[in-house]
Design a protein around this motif. Sequence first.
Motif, mmCIF file in Angstrom:
data_model
loop_
_atom_site.group_PDB
_atom_site.id
_atom_site.type_symbol
_atom_site.label_atom_id
_atom_site.label_comp_id
_atom_site.label_asym_id
_atom_site.label_seq_id
_atom_site.Cartn_x
_atom_site.Cartn_y
_atom_site.Cartn_z
ATOM 1 N N LEU A 83 0.817 -1.209 0.000
ATOM 2 C CA LEU A 83 0.000 0.000 0.000
ATOM 3 C C LEU A 83 0.852 1.261 0.000
ATOM 4 O O LEU A 83 0.486 2.260 -0.620
ATOM 5 C CB LEU A 83 -0.971 -0.001 1.183
ATOM 6 N N CYS A 87 0.343 3.900 -2.838
ATOM 7 C CA CYS A 87 0.006 5.286 -2.500
ATOM 8 C C CYS A 87 1.048 6.261 -3.029
ATOM 9 O O CYS A 87 0.711 7.355 -3.489
ATOM 10 C CB CYS A 87 -0.168 5.440 -0.985
ATOM 11 N N LEU A 104 0.090 7.659 4.247
ATOM 12 C CA LEU A 104 -0.457 6.386 4.708
ATOM 13 C C LEU A 104 0.278 5.964 5.964
ATOM 14 O O LEU A 104 1.506 5.972 6.000
ATOM 15 C CB LEU A 104 -0.279 5.302 3.635
ATOM 16 N N CYS A 116 -4.286 -8.845 -1.314
ATOM 17 C CA CYS A 116 -3.570 -7.577 -1.311
ATOM 18 C C CYS A 116 -3.892 -6.792 -2.583
ATOM 19 O O CYS A 116 -4.126 -5.582 -2.543
ATOM 20 C CB CYS A 116 -2.074 -7.842 -1.182
ATOM 21 N N GLY A 120 -5.719 -3.265 -2.897
ATOM 22 C CA GLY A 120 -5.133 -2.167 -3.658
ATOM 23 C C GLY A 120 -6.120 -1.546 -4.623
ATOM 24 O O GLY A 120 -6.173 -0.315 -4.779
ATOM 25 N N VAL A 123 -8.474 0.561 -2.486
ATOM 26 C CA VAL A 123 -7.784 1.758 -1.994
ATOM 27 C C VAL A 123 -7.616 2.773 -3.123
ATOM 28 O O VAL A 123 -7.834 3.974 -2.932
ATOM 29 C CB VAL A 123 -6.425 1.384 -1.356
#
Length: 155
Positions: A83, A87, A104, A116, A120, A123
């Motif tokens: 992440l 990000c 983050l 995951c 993602g 997110v």
Amino acid sequence: MTEFASQRPLLQEQILLHELNHRVNSEFAAAISIVSLAAAASGNDKVKGALSRVEDRLHRFADVHRALQMPEYDTPVDAAAYLRQLCRSIGRSHLDARQIELVLAAQPLQLSADHCWRLGMIVFELINNAARACFPGQGRRDSRRVVTRRRICEM
């Protein structure tokens, strides 16, 4: 229906998605190459600078695309590290030009690569939608900061 026969459509979908991702990566590479060649051929420094910024932006969009590709193997992944990288790519490609800082804070957490990847995707959509809804104006000069802080506990 045998187990193999029931898995065949899923395998075909994964192959098609892999091929689509390969095509998109190739198109990004081609676009970056065209812009780079145009910049090199230009005798105007302002044009070279503008094309260089376009090339950089395309690289950043390609980074996000690579980060959001379906994993080939379902191995354990540190979701926090994934992440952070995602990000960072989203910030560089979508937020930096709008002067939005994405921060983050996440605890280390092992997830399967598939989970995951799905996280993602979620997110990415949340950040993209939040940036569009909360900071609709383009060209703002005041800095904005979005902070996401969540402790994730294993169940």
